[in-house]
Design a protein around this motif. Structure first.
Motif, mmCIF file in Angstrom:
data_model
loop_
_atom_site.group_PDB
_atom_site.id
_atom_site.type_symbol
_atom_site.label_atom_id
_atom_site.label_comp_id
_atom_site.label_asym_id
_atom_site.label_seq_id
_atom_site.Cartn_x
_atom_site.Cartn_y
_atom_site.Cartn_z
ATOM 1 N N ASN A 15 0.790 -1.040 -0.035
ATOM 2 C CA ASN A 15 0.103 -0.066 0.071
ATOM 3 C C ASN A 15 0.860 1.242 0.002
ATOM 4 N N LYS A 16 1.719 1.449 -1.232
ATOM 5 C CA LYS A 16 2.463 2.666 -1.126
ATOM 6 C C LYS A 16 1.668 4.202 -1.063
ATOM 7 N N PRO A 17 0.575 4.268 -1.671
ATOM 8 C CA PRO A 17 -0.272 5.321 -1.442
ATOM 9 C C PRO A 17 -0.439 5.785 0.181
ATOM 10 N N LEU A 18 -0.708 4.813 0.944
ATOM 11 C CA LEU A 18 -0.793 4.943 2.328
ATOM 12 C C LEU A 18 0.339 5.200 2.808
ATOM 13 N N ALA A 19 1.367 4.664 2.568
ATOM 14 C CA ALA A 19 2.782 5.021 3.201
ATOM 15 C C ALA A 19 3.136 6.269 2.696
ATOM 16 N N THR A 20 3.045 6.757 1.621
ATOM 17 C CA THR A 20 3.341 8.138 1.283
ATOM 18 C C THR A 20 2.491 9.260 2.016
ATOM 19 N N ALA A 21 1.356 8.850 1.901
ATOM 20 C CA ALA A 21 0.384 9.900 2.630
ATOM 21 C C ALA A 21 0.744 10.064 4.310
ATOM 22 N N ILE A 22 0.993 8.800 4.844
ATOM 23 C CA ILE A 22 1.833 9.064 6.349
ATOM 24 C C ILE A 22 3.057 9.875 6.366
ATOM 25 N N ALA A 23 4.059 9.566 5.262
ATOM 26 C CA ALA A 23 5.343 10.410 5.203
ATOM 27 C C ALA A 23 4.859 11.785 5.048
ATOM 28 N N ARG A 24 3.974 12.105 4.299
ATOM 29 C CA ARG A 24 3.767 13.555 4.065
ATOM 30 C C ARG A 24 2.972 14.213 5.295
ATOM 31 N N ARG A 25 2.109 13.324 5.986
ATOM 32 C CA ARG A 25 1.527 14.118 7.157
ATOM 33 C C ARG A 25 2.649 14.355 8.174
ATOM 34 N N MET A 26 3.623 13.162 8.038
ATOM 35 C CA MET A 26 4.583 13.559 9.183
ATOM 36 C C MET A 26 5.612 14.595 8.936
ATOM 37 N N SER A 27 5.831 14.937 7.637
ATOM 38 C CA SER A 27 6.475 16.184 7.247
ATOM 39 C C SER A 27 5.577 17.343 7.821
ATOM 40 N N MET A 28 4.316 17.167 7.703
ATOM 41 C CA MET A 28 3.716 18.720 8.180
ATOM 42 C C MET A 28 3.911 18.648 9.822
ATOM 43 N N HIS A 29 3.708 17.490 10.657
ATOM 44 C CA HIS A 29 4.054 17.429 11.948
ATOM 45 C C HIS A 29 5.238 17.719 12.651
ATOM 46 N N ARG A 30 6.358 17.420 11.792
ATOM 47 C CA ARG A 30 7.692 17.471 12.007
ATOM 48 C C ARG A 30 8.253 18.900 11.675
ATOM 49 N N GLY A 31 7.558 19.452 10.785
ATOM 50 C CA GLY A 31 8.123 20.911 10.010
ATOM 51 C C GLY A 31 9.577 20.777 9.360
ATOM 52 N N MET A 32 9.454 19.377 8.919
ATOM 53 C CA MET A 32 10.763 19.097 7.972
ATOM 54 C C MET A 32 10.242 18.036 6.952
ATOM 55 N N ASN A 33 10.895 18.022 5.910
ATOM 56 C CA ASN A 33 10.688 16.865 4.824
ATOM 57 C C ASN A 33 11.014 15.444 5.471
ATOM 58 N N VAL A 34 9.887 14.670 5.497
ATOM 59 C CA VAL A 34 10.298 13.103 5.745
ATOM 60 C C VAL A 34 9.619 12.386 4.692
ATOM 61 N N ASP A 35 10.718 11.778 3.937
ATOM 62 C CA ASP A 35 10.472 10.844 3.016
ATOM 63 C C ASP A 35 10.686 9.339 3.559
ATOM 64 N N LEU A 36 9.869 8.518 2.744
ATOM 65 C CA LEU A 36 10.357 6.992 2.760
ATOM 66 C C LEU A 36 11.718 6.902 2.655
ATOM 67 N N VAL A 37 12.063 5.869 3.325
ATOM 68 C CA VAL A 37 13.531 5.523 3.071
ATOM 69 C C VAL A 37 13.728 4.729 1.693
ATOM 70 N N ASP A 38 14.991 5.143 1.149
ATOM 71 C CA ASP A 38 15.068 4.791 -0.174
ATOM 72 C C ASP A 38 15.375 3.264 -0.216
ATOM 73 N N ALA A 39 14.549 2.597 -0.928
ATOM 74 C CA ALA A 39 15.172 1.158 -0.890
ATOM 75 C C ALA A 39 14.310 0.686 -2.051
ATOM 76 N N ARG A 40 14.687 -0.710 -2.421
ATOM 77 C CA ARG A 40 14.094 -1.513 -3.244
ATOM 78 C C ARG A 40 13.729 -2.692 -2.871
ATOM 79 N N VAL A 41 12.280 -3.108 -3.247
ATOM 80 C CA VAL A 41 11.592 -4.112 -2.916
ATOM 81 C C VAL A 41 10.959 -4.777 -4.174
#
Length: 338
Positions: A15-41
């Protein structure tokens, strides 16, 4: 060991869209850019799963966002292999964020010589190296006891209550909350209490899994806007049949609020052609294009709740506080302005 400064998020393919949405909201909460860890699965040609993490995770507080939905076995293996990769990379703590916990329906032996697969999956997750689990609306609450680690089980009921108060504003006196079976009464009662509505039950008798032989409506639903609440919708046979029985019993309209939209097989067509005015699902399982295109199906987001739960886990504050309206309403502000 380095000081843990920020939570780090990594996602499988479930569920990549949910993970991306969580990262986006965390960026808002933390006041800084939060991205998903760069990885390949990825998968090799023989469908073996391969994971490679491109960032340093030594000593970090890692959160793997991966529901074990369809295809359940592939997504479960992704979760286990990501965990192993992080463990071998010296991650400080690993939390499995499993919005939908697959195999939860196999939580007990219903017949002789059958497995308790939910316990087996719990053992696999623990053995892989997960330190704690964050999930939502387990099919059976006692599954938490299958894990020898902390398990936080969030509930969709508070989100559903906000949605109902918003969409049924001025008509809440006509609402009747309905449990589709006796086993779901506690879940339905919790929602009914939150919106101050009465409770009814559709008692069902199954001949075999997936087939309902008989249904009886317990309680008067005459002239009521009925809201069926359940933890998951698989083929939608029981749900659509329950809606039909409620309309036959005099309900003015029928809606359904379901935590996990498995929506397999003929589910979408059944819902589209059913008596259900609306079916509300969370995005714990990534909705298919067919689900998104169905006019009487609506998706409510869980990213605000999961984001806050991850932050509370990371900073050591209460996760159960998210069950209260005064905590949940602010994080859904803008979506449900009343």
């Amino acid at each position: 060991m380095p000081t843990i400064t920020e939570p780090k998020l990594i996602s499988g393919n479930a569920n990549k869209p949910l993970a991306t949405a969580i990262a986006r909201r965390m960026s808002m909460h933390r006041g800084m850019n939060v991205d998903l860890v760069d990885a390949r699965v990825e998968r090799f040609n023989d469908q073996e799963i391969f994971v490679e993490c491109y960032e340093n995770v030594r000593g970090e507080d890692m959160f793997i966002i991966q529901p074990t939905s369809n295809p359940a076995n592939d997504n479960l293996m992704e979760l286990l292999i990501i965990t192993d990769a992080l463990k071998r990379s010296s991650a400080g703590r690993i939390t499995a964020v499993i919005p939908y916990f697959g195999y939860a329906r196999q939580d007990r032996r219903t017949k002789a010589r059958t497995p308790i697969s939910a316990k087996l999956v719990a053992n696999l997750i623990a053995e892989a190296g997960v330190d704690r689990v964050l999930t939502m609306d387990l099919h059976a609450a006692q599954i938490q006891g299958f894990f020898d680690m902390p398990v936080d089980n969030l509930y969709a009921a508070p989100i559903f209550a906000l949605d109902i108060k918003h969409h049924f504003k001025g008509a809440t006196d006509d609402i009747m909350v309905v449990s589709p079976d006796v086993g779901g009464v506690a879940r339905a009662r919790e929602l009914a209490k939150r919106i101050d509505a009465p409770l009814s039950i559709v008692d069902k008798r199954r001949e075999k899994p997936g087939e309902v032989a008989e249904m009886t409506v317990i309680g008067s639903v005459e002239g009521k806007k009925c809201i069926i609440v359940d933890d998951l919708c698989d083929t939608a046979g029981t749900l659509c049949k329950a809606a039909e029985h409620l309309m036959d019993a005099g309900a003015s309209e029928v809606h359904a609020y379901i935590s996990h939209g498995v929506m397999s097989g003929p589910a979408v067509e059944r819902v589209k052609n059913s008596h259900l005015k609306t079916l509300v699902l969370t995005d714990s399982i990534q909705p298919t294009d067919a689900v998104m295109a169905t006019p009487n199906i609506r998706i409510v987001p869980t990213a605000p709740m999961f984001t806050q739960a991850i932050l509370n886990t990371w900073n050591g504050t209460s996760v159960s506080s998210l069950f209260e309206d005064n905590t949940l309403v602010p994080i859904y502000e803008g979506l449900y302005n009343t």
